[in-house]
Design an enzyme around this catalytic site. Structure first.
Site, PDB file in Angstrom:
ATOM      1  N   SER A  26       0.822  -1.217   0.000  1.00 47.93           N
ATOM      2  CA  SER A  26       0.000   0.000   0.000  1.00 47.93           C
ATOM      3  C   SER A  26       0.853   1.263   0.000  1.00 47.93           C
ATOM      4  O   SER A  26       0.497   2.275   0.578  1.00 47.93           O
ATOM      5  CB  SER A  26      -0.928   0.002   1.214  1.00 47.93           C
ATOM      6  N   LYS A  48       0.668  -5.555   4.608  1.00 43.29           N
ATOM      7  CA  LYS A  48       1.027  -6.062   5.925  1.00 43.29           C
ATOM      8  C   LYS A  48       0.981  -4.990   7.007  1.00 43.29           C
ATOM      9  O   LYS A  48       1.030  -5.296   8.191  1.00 43.29           O
ATOM     10  CB  LYS A  48       2.405  -6.745   5.870  1.00 43.29           C
ATOM     11  N   GLN A  60      11.246  11.484   1.994  1.00 43.19           N
ATOM     12  CA  GLN A  60      11.302  12.919   2.291  1.00 43.19           C
ATOM     13  C   GLN A  60      11.446  13.756   1.033  1.00 43.19           C
ATOM     14  O   GLN A  60      10.657  14.640   0.748  1.00 43.19           O
ATOM     15  CB  GLN A  60      12.474  13.206   3.234  1.00 43.19           C
ATOM     16  N   GLY A  61      12.517  13.478   0.260  1.00 44.92           N
ATOM     17  CA  GLY A  61      12.982  14.375  -0.798  1.00 44.92           C
ATOM     18  C   GLY A  61      11.913  14.878  -1.734  1.00 44.92           C
ATOM     19  O   GLY A  61      11.539  16.050  -1.721  1.00 44.92           O
ATOM     20  N   GLY A  62      11.368  14.023  -2.588  1.00 46.61           N
ATOM     21  CA  GLY A  62      10.338  14.465  -3.507  1.00 46.61           C
ATOM     22  C   GLY A  62      10.303  13.613  -4.755  1.00 46.61           C
ATOM     23  O   GLY A  62      10.774  12.473  -4.764  1.00 46.61           O
ATOM     24  N   GLU A 127      18.763  17.665  -5.519  1.00 49.70           N
ATOM     25  CA  GLU A 127      19.436  16.645  -4.700  1.00 49.70           C
ATOM     26  C   GLU A 127      20.656  16.133  -5.444  1.00 49.70           C
ATOM     27  O   GLU A 127      20.904  16.550  -6.586  1.00 49.70           O
ATOM     28  CB  GLU A 127      18.472  15.495  -4.379  1.00 49.70           C
ATOM     29  N   ASP A 223       9.687  -9.430   1.347  1.00 53.96           N
ATOM     30  CA  ASP A 223       8.828 -10.615   1.232  1.00 53.96           C
ATOM     31  C   ASP A 223       8.098 -10.726  -0.114  1.00 53.96           C
ATOM     32  O   ASP A 223       7.935 -11.832  -0.617  1.00 53.96           O
ATOM     33  CB  ASP A 223       7.865 -10.819   2.417  1.00 53.96           C
ATOM     34  N   HIS A 244      22.393   5.501   1.882  1.00 51.76           N
ATOM     35  CA  HIS A 244      22.203   6.956   1.881  1.00 51.76           C
ATOM     36  C   HIS A 244      23.323   7.561   2.719  1.00 51.76           C
ATOM     37  O   HIS A 244      23.620   7.071   3.813  1.00 51.76           O
ATOM     38  CB  HIS A 244      20.831   7.299   2.473  1.00 51.76           C
ATOM     39  N   ARG A 292      24.920   9.536  -4.778  1.00 50.60           N
ATOM     40  CA  ARG A 292      24.884   8.977  -3.429  1.00 50.60           C
ATOM     41  C   ARG A 292      25.980   7.965  -3.107  1.00 50.60           C
ATOM     42  O   ARG A 292      26.546   7.968  -2.022  1.00 50.60           O
ATOM     43  CB  ARG A 292      23.568   8.215  -3.331  1.00 50.60           C
ATOM     44  N   HIS A 353      19.522   2.271   2.400  1.00 50.58           N
ATOM     45  CA  HIS A 353      18.369   3.134   2.125  1.00 50.58           C
ATOM     46  C   HIS A 353      17.463   2.594   1.024  1.00 50.58           C
ATOM     47  O   HIS A 353      16.244   2.718   1.117  1.00 50.58           O
ATOM     48  CB  HIS A 353      18.882   4.519   1.720  1.00 50.58           C
ATOM     49  N   ARG A 388      20.706   4.467  -7.787  1.00 46.81           N
ATOM     50  CA  ARG A 388      19.544   5.298  -8.151  1.00 46.81           C
ATOM     51  C   ARG A 388      19.822   6.784  -7.974  1.00 46.81           C
ATOM     52  O   ARG A 388      20.408   7.212  -6.977  1.00 46.81           O
ATOM     53  CB  ARG A 388      18.339   4.912  -7.290  1.00 46.81           C
ATOM     54  N   SER A 393      12.760   7.516  -7.357  1.00 47.78           N
ATOM     55  CA  SER A 393      12.046   6.299  -6.925  1.00 47.78           C
ATOM     56  C   SER A 393      10.538   6.500  -6.912  1.00 47.78           C
ATOM     57  O   SER A 393       9.792   5.654  -7.420  1.00 47.78           O
ATOM     58  CB  SER A 393      12.536   5.836  -5.562  1.00 47.78           C
TER      59      SER A 393
END
Ligand code: SIN
Length: 515
Positions: A26, A48, A60-62, A127, A223, A244, A292, A353, A388, A393
């Site tokens: 979700s 779950k 957080q970032g965006g 970023e 999982d 991170h 990163r 991260h 990444r 993401s």
């Protein structure tokens, strides 16, 4: 590899629930896919946690996208490739960047409360690895929470979508025509339910809790990825684990480390050591805003050089008013632990991260198993390559979540489904809760020591053997509770990480082998 974790008699005790599409997870990927499916399709979201338990919620970032006239698809594509150390799949990256803006517009239409300036334009952040400002954010540093909350509200209002919170997906079932259902464990009473559907979307997030120190919530143990692998999906790029650079050293909150967003460096904060020396200068043309994996390794190298256990993020060029308004969540957490930003520098350390590897998918999130889709962090669409790019993401969740819904709509199937067989459990082995907890702890230590941001061949070989021994031990375990199932899934994923890391001979992106 065992095919099914649970096939005991409880599987058929409750009447099966029939749907057109079942979505496990979700977070943003699962919710967005659900909302992009036609309203005449009956959808179950099986998750779950509660709505606030996903990795998406913590983000957080965006969301990165080409949103200004000075930006171009080509620039976003190049930044993604550079961060990914060239290992990204070109077609997938093109889809990602070119469909980014229209998905942001869709979120705006659905009233996700992005941050706007007084002219009504999106305020854009920057970023690591981005050459310019292209990151839309909400609630300052609460983009994931605000987006997930809004998509969750919309999903809950839909008559065709049922959400089953605190239901843990155990297995994915297949027959000769492809996927046909999943089993799920209801946390409150241990009842097991069968959800039948010809289309299953796995959107269960990442694997962070396989590591000792992670920004991921407690449920992020891989999982969905493991269940997909057992059902025949291919796992790819499993050695690519992202660390991170900046998590708060003040300790864990609910089993995870608190993230200090890269957007803080995007606003000009600089990394320094305990003596106040700014050590990123000269290490990379983008200095503190290098990709990163590079910043993480520079921090670890600096700590090794100085013998210190933390570095610091200097935000002293910002005012308290600016910092607390731009980063309200980070500001509040720092205050809670007695760090007064910007007067105090923020003590940080790298931690796990994100996972670039996962279930191999095509351009519509489809997997090798007919009817099985994967989107979000659980998937490996190929857009992230070996590392990444920041804020790609949530963008991936949107772009491939919608594409997955489009594919299901176009190739909708209704062929009949037979119930899976229940099997004997006479020869299976039971373990105590204490033993399962101890083995989980041992596994997390092995994975952290041997498959971290800087790897060594002898350690990787030893790590692989320790993981293989644990995997063997649990091969026939009776899985009747979540800790046991989680451990079996963690072992499967850890084993794949170990084997992929050993198999890749060169250092590339997040897979950095010192010797
Ligand atoms: C961050 O805010 O630094 C994390 C965002 C991301 O993981 O892309």
């Amino acid at each position: 590899m065992r095919r099914i974790l649970y096939r005991g008699e409880k599987l058929l005790q409750n009447p099966p629930k029939e749907y057109d599409v079942v979505i496990a997870g979700s977070g943003i990927a699962g919710l967005y896919a659900a909302l992009n499916l036609p309203e005449d399709k009956k959808i179950a979201i099986v998750t779950k946690t509660e709505i606030d338990g996903s990795n998406s919620w913590m983000a957080q970032g965006g969301i990165a996208a080409v949103l200004t006239p000075e930006d171009t698809y080509l620039m976003h594509e190049e930044d993604t490739f550079t961060a990914g150390a060239g290992l990204c799949k070109k077609e997938a990256v093109q889809v990602l960047v070119e469909e980014g803006p229209e998905n942001i517009r869709q979120l705006e239409k659905w009233q996700v409360p992005f941050d706007y300036n007084e002219d009504g334009d999106l305020i854009l952040g920057r970023e690591g690895g981005h050459r310019l400002r292209r990151i839309a954010h909400a609630g300052g540093d609460a983009t994931g929470r605000e987006t997930t909350k809004r998509l969750g509200q919309l999903a809950m209002q839909k008559k065709n979508i049922d959400i089953y919170f605190k239901h843990y997906m155990i297995d994915i079932f297949t027959d000769e025509n492809g996927v046909c259902g999943i089993s799920a464990f209801r946390e409150k009473d241990g009842e097991i339910f069968l959800f039948l559907a010809r289309h299953i979307i796995v959107a269960t997030g990442g694997i962070g809790q396989i590591y000792r120190h992670t920004t991921n919530p407690l449920g992020a143990v891989g999982d969905g990825m493991a269940a997909a692998a057992r059902a025949g999906a291919v796992l790819e790029n499993m050695e690519m684990v992202q660390f991170h650079p900046t998590t708060l050293t003040a300790g864990e909150v609910d089993g995870r480390l608190f993230l200090i967003s890269e957007a803080v460096r995007g606003e000009g904060a600089k990394l320094k050591n305990g003596k106040g020396e700014y050590f990123m200068q000269g290490k990379h043309p983008m200095a503190d805003l290098a990709p990163r994996d590079i910043v993480t390794r520079c921090i670890l190298k600096e700590l090794r050089r100085t013998g210190e256990d933390r570095a610091y993020l200097d935000c002293s060029h910002m005012t308290r008013e600016f910092f607390s308004a731009r980063f309200p969540t980070i500001f509040a957490q720092c205050e809670r632990v007695g760090i007064h930003v910007p007067e105090d520098a923020i003590p940080i350390h790298p931690a796990q991260h994100y996972f670039m590897g996962g279930v191999q998918t095509g351009l519509f999130a489809e997997t090798a198993v007919p009817g099985l889709y994967a989107c979000g962090e659980v998937s490996c669409t190929g857009v992230h390559g070996a590392n990444r790019l920041a804020s790609n993401s949530m963008l991936e969740c949107l772009v491939f979540g919608r594409r997955c819904a489009q594919h299901i709509t176009k190739h909708f199937r209704t062929d009949p489904i037979a119930l899976p067989a229940v099997a004997e459990s006479a020869h299976e082995i039971k373990f105590s809760a204490e033993e399962v907890a101890a083995d989980r702890k041992a596994l997390r230590k092995t994975v952290s020591d041997c498959f971290g941001p800087v790897r060594h061949r002898a350690e990787m070989a030893a790590g692989e053997q320790q993981i293989a021994a644990l995997l063997q031990k649990y091969e026939n375990a009776v899985c009747e509770n979540v800790p046991e199932m989680e451990l079996c899934n963690m072992l499967l994923i850890a084993d794949k990480i170990a084997k992929a890391a050993i198999a890749r001979k060169e250092s590339v992106g997040a897979h950095y082998v010192e010797d």
